[in-house]
Design a protein around this motif. Structure first.
Motif, PDB file in Angstrom:
ATOM      1  N   VAL A  57      22.535 -33.182 -34.507  1.00  0.00           N
ATOM      2  CA  VAL A  57      23.942 -33.245 -34.874  1.00  0.00           C
ATOM      3  C   VAL A  57      24.360 -31.924 -35.507  1.00  0.00           C
ATOM      4  CG1 VAL A  57      25.646 -34.468 -36.286  1.00  0.00           C
ATOM      5  CG2 VAL A  57      23.761 -35.723 -35.233  1.00  0.00           C
ATOM      6  N   GLY A  58      25.513 -31.407 -35.094  1.00  0.00           N
ATOM      7  CA  GLY A  58      26.037 -30.156 -35.630  1.00  0.00           C
ATOM      8  C   GLY A  58      27.150 -30.371 -36.637  1.00  0.00           C
ATOM      9  N   GLN A  59      27.692 -29.276 -37.113  1.00  0.00           N
ATOM     10  CA  GLN A  59      28.830 -29.291 -38.043  1.00  0.00           C
ATOM     11  C   GLN A  59      30.101 -29.652 -37.278  1.00  0.00           C
ATOM     12  OE1 GLN A  59      29.004 -28.715 -41.295  1.00  0.00           O
ATOM     13  NE2 GLN A  59      27.069 -27.742 -41.787  1.00  0.00           N
ATOM     14  N   PRO A  60      31.016 -30.431 -37.885  1.00  0.00           N
ATOM     15  CA  PRO A  60      32.296 -30.714 -37.225  1.00  0.00           C
ATOM     16  C   PRO A  60      33.060 -29.411 -36.946  1.00  0.00           C
ATOM     17  CG  PRO A  60      31.983 -32.133 -39.133  1.00  0.00           C
ATOM     18  CD  PRO A  60      30.898 -31.095 -39.180  1.00  0.00           C
ATOM     19  N   VAL A  61      33.758 -29.391 -35.812  1.00  0.00           N
ATOM     20  CA  VAL A  61      34.585 -28.242 -35.422  1.00  0.00           C
ATOM     21  C   VAL A  61      35.925 -28.758 -34.909  1.00  0.00           C
ATOM     22  CG1 VAL A  61      32.609 -26.762 -34.832  1.00  0.00           C
ATOM     23  CG2 VAL A  61      33.648 -28.191 -33.069  1.00  0.00           C
ATOM     24  N   GLN A  62      36.907 -27.874 -34.872  1.00  0.00           N
ATOM     25  CA  GLN A  62      38.219 -28.201 -34.308  1.00  0.00           C
ATOM     26  C   GLN A  62      38.278 -27.695 -32.871  1.00  0.00           C
ATOM     27  OE1 GLN A  62      41.129 -29.724 -35.666  1.00  0.00           O
ATOM     28  NE2 GLN A  62      39.711 -30.408 -37.256  1.00  0.00           N
ATOM     29  N   TYR A  63      38.731 -28.543 -31.961  1.00  0.00           N
ATOM     30  CA  TYR A  63      38.951 -28.128 -30.590  1.00  0.00           C
ATOM     31  C   TYR A  63      40.224 -28.802 -30.106  1.00  0.00           C
ATOM     32  CZ  TYR A  63      38.240 -26.805 -25.786  1.00  0.00           C
ATOM     33  OH  TYR A  63      38.412 -26.250 -24.544  1.00  0.00           O
ATOM     34  N   LYS A  64      41.171 -27.996 -29.641  1.00  0.00           N
ATOM     35  CA  LYS A  64      42.473 -28.501 -29.186  1.00  0.00           C
ATOM     36  C   LYS A  64      43.123 -29.356 -30.272  1.00  0.00           C
ATOM     37  CE  LYS A  64      41.783 -28.074 -24.281  1.00  0.00           C
ATOM     38  NZ  LYS A  64      42.372 -28.448 -23.023  1.00  0.00           N
ATOM     39  N   GLY A  65      42.941 -28.969 -31.527  1.00  0.00           N
ATOM     40  CA  GLY A  65      43.558 -29.673 -32.647  1.00  0.00           C
ATOM     41  C   GLY A  65      42.869 -30.967 -33.037  1.00  0.00           C
ATOM     42  N   ILE A  66      41.712 -31.243 -32.482  1.00  0.00           N
ATOM     43  CA  ILE A  66      40.987 -32.485 -32.761  1.00  0.00           C
ATOM     44  C   ILE A  66      39.651 -32.135 -33.395  1.00  0.00           C
ATOM     45  CG2 ILE A  66      39.905 -34.525 -31.708  1.00  0.00           C
ATOM     46  CD1 ILE A  66      42.052 -34.244 -29.480  1.00  0.00           C
ATOM     47  N   SER A  67      39.312 -32.838 -34.470  1.00  0.00           N
ATOM     48  CA  SER A  67      38.011 -32.642 -35.103  1.00  0.00           C
ATOM     49  C   SER A  67      36.958 -33.374 -34.280  1.00  0.00           C
ATOM     50  CB  SER A  67      38.021 -33.188 -36.527  1.00  0.00           C
ATOM     51  OG  SER A  67      36.739 -33.026 -37.111  1.00  0.00           O
ATOM     52  N   VAL A  68      35.970 -32.626 -33.795  1.00  0.00           N
ATOM     53  CA  VAL A  68      34.877 -33.211 -33.010  1.00  0.00           C
ATOM     54  C   VAL A  68      33.549 -32.797 -33.620  1.00  0.00           C
ATOM     55  CG1 VAL A  68      36.164 -33.368 -30.845  1.00  0.00           C
ATOM     56  CG2 VAL A  68      34.883 -31.292 -31.358  1.00  0.00           C
ATOM     57  N   PRO A 118      24.157 -43.191 -38.916  1.00  0.00           N
ATOM     58  CA  PRO A 118      23.713 -42.037 -39.710  1.00  0.00           C
ATOM     59  C   PRO A 118      24.201 -40.712 -39.127  1.00  0.00           C
ATOM     60  CG  PRO A 118      21.873 -43.044 -38.544  1.00  0.00           C
ATOM     61  CD  PRO A 118      23.047 -43.931 -38.339  1.00  0.00           C
ATOM     62  N   HIS A 119      24.701 -39.889 -40.019  1.00  0.00           N
ATOM     63  CA  HIS A 119      25.199 -38.586 -39.580  1.00  0.00           C
ATOM     64  C   HIS A 119      25.104 -37.595 -40.729  1.00  0.00           C
ATOM     65  CE1 HIS A 119      28.139 -35.384 -39.186  1.00  0.00           C
ATOM     66  NE2 HIS A 119      27.902 -35.473 -37.908  1.00  0.00           N
ATOM     67  N   ALA A 120      24.542 -36.508 -40.440  1.00  0.00           N
ATOM     68  CA  ALA A 120      24.560 -35.364 -41.338  1.00  0.00           C
ATOM     69  C   ALA A 120      24.310 -34.155 -40.453  1.00  0.00           C
ATOM     70  CB  ALA A 120      23.473 -35.474 -42.413  1.00  0.00           C
ATOM     71  N   PRO A 121      25.016 -33.049 -40.710  1.00  0.00           N
ATOM     72  CA  PRO A 121      24.737 -31.848 -39.913  1.00  0.00           C
ATOM     73  C   PRO A 121      23.245 -31.518 -39.954  1.00  0.00           C
ATOM     74  CG  PRO A 121      26.705 -31.549 -41.225  1.00  0.00           C
ATOM     75  CD  PRO A 121      26.067 -32.835 -41.686  1.00  0.00           C
ATOM     76  N   TYR A 122      22.720 -31.194 -38.806  1.00  0.00           N
ATOM     77  CA  TYR A 122      21.321 -30.788 -38.591  1.00  0.00           C
ATOM     78  C   TYR A 122      20.330 -31.940 -38.651  1.00  0.00           C
ATOM     79  CZ  TYR A 122      23.935 -26.619 -39.481  1.00  0.00           C
ATOM     80  OH  TYR A 122      24.918 -25.673 -39.455  1.00  0.00           O
ATOM     81  N   LYS A 123      20.821 -33.180 -38.778  1.00  0.00           N
ATOM     82  CA  LYS A 123      19.933 -34.338 -38.665  1.00  0.00           C
ATOM     83  C   LYS A 123      19.477 -34.392 -37.208  1.00  0.00           C
ATOM     84  CE  LYS A 123      19.609 -39.208 -39.825  1.00  0.00           C
ATOM     85  NZ  LYS A 123      18.754 -39.179 -40.999  1.00  0.00           N
ATOM     86  N   TYR A 124      18.230 -34.846 -36.986  1.00  0.00           N
ATOM     87  CA  TYR A 124      17.778 -34.935 -35.601  1.00  0.00           C
ATOM     88  C   TYR A 124      16.907 -36.160 -35.370  1.00  0.00           C
ATOM     89  CZ  TYR A 124      13.158 -33.085 -36.894  1.00  0.00           C
ATOM     90  OH  TYR A 124      11.929 -32.905 -37.450  1.00  0.00           O
ATOM     91  N   TRP A 125      16.839 -36.539 -34.091  1.00  0.00           N
ATOM     92  CA  TRP A 125      16.034 -37.649 -33.616  1.00  0.00           C
ATOM     93  C   TRP A 125      15.197 -37.130 -32.462  1.00  0.00           C
ATOM     94  CZ3 TRP A 125      20.756 -37.731 -35.592  1.00  0.00           C
ATOM     95  CH2 TRP A 125      21.079 -38.707 -36.520  1.00  0.00           C
TER      96      TRP A 125
END
Length: 179
Positions: A47-58, A30-37
């Motif tokens: 869980v946060g929003q996907p971001v780009q770092y060094k050209g990789i989506s994380v 399960p994954h959705a931005p702002y979902k929490y456990w």
């Protein structure tokens, strides 16, 4: 909880909360931005929003107690469904791994499946019932050993996440709430 065990479970919990994977439904991990456990230890995984770092989506995944951020894992979800730890933000310092750690294989998981995670080895050893304040579950039991340590266990439920983990010394942390 001893630090090596805690680090493993933080990584595993973060990875288990990831994107839907190839060959499984979008809610298997399960994954959705702002979902929490929220766990009985007081730890919250967000869980946060996907971001780009060094050209990789994380996907940044925060581990916090109250509003205090303890650690942020930067997870890469590959097209084959595997999950890789690319970096960690902790103590105001980003550590980016030139060789990422494979923290989770492509789903779905099956009994007997194993994978390496850095110096550790994880294996799905069976299934078991888990009852806690968040519900009653039939979980996959994942045993992990790191170099020179006794095994610890994570209890994973597809579409829910980690509902319990247990360290080698027997300490148990349960899922209290998921949203």
């Amino acid at each position: 909880m001893q630090k090596p065990f805690r680090t493993f479970f933080l990584l595993l919990a973060a990875a288990l909360l990831g994107h839907g994977q190839a060959g499984v439904g979008a809610d298997y991990y399960p994954h959705a931005p702002y979902k929490y456990w929220l766990y009985s230890s007081g730890e919250m995984v967000v869980v946060g929003q996907p971001v780009q770092y060094k050209g990789i989506s994380v996907v940044p995944t925060n581990h916090q107690f109250g509003k205090a951020l303890v650690r942020q894992d930067l997870l890469e979800y590959r097209a084959d469904g595997s999950v890789w730890l690319r970096g960690v933000n902790a103590g105001g310092k980003l550590t980016w791994y030139a060789q990422p750690l494979n923290v989770y294989p492509a789903g779905p998981l099956r009994v007997g499946q194993s994978w390496a995670m850095g110096s550790g080895q994880s294996r799905v050893i069976g299934t078991g019932a888990v009852k806690n304040t968040s519900g009653t579950f039939n979980a996959l039991i994942i045993s992990t050993e790191t170099a020179g340590s006794r095994p610890q266990w994570a209890y994973f439920v597809p579409s829910v996440g980690v509902v319990r983990y247990q360290t080698a010394d027997g300490a148990i942390t349960d899922l209290v709430k998921v949203r």
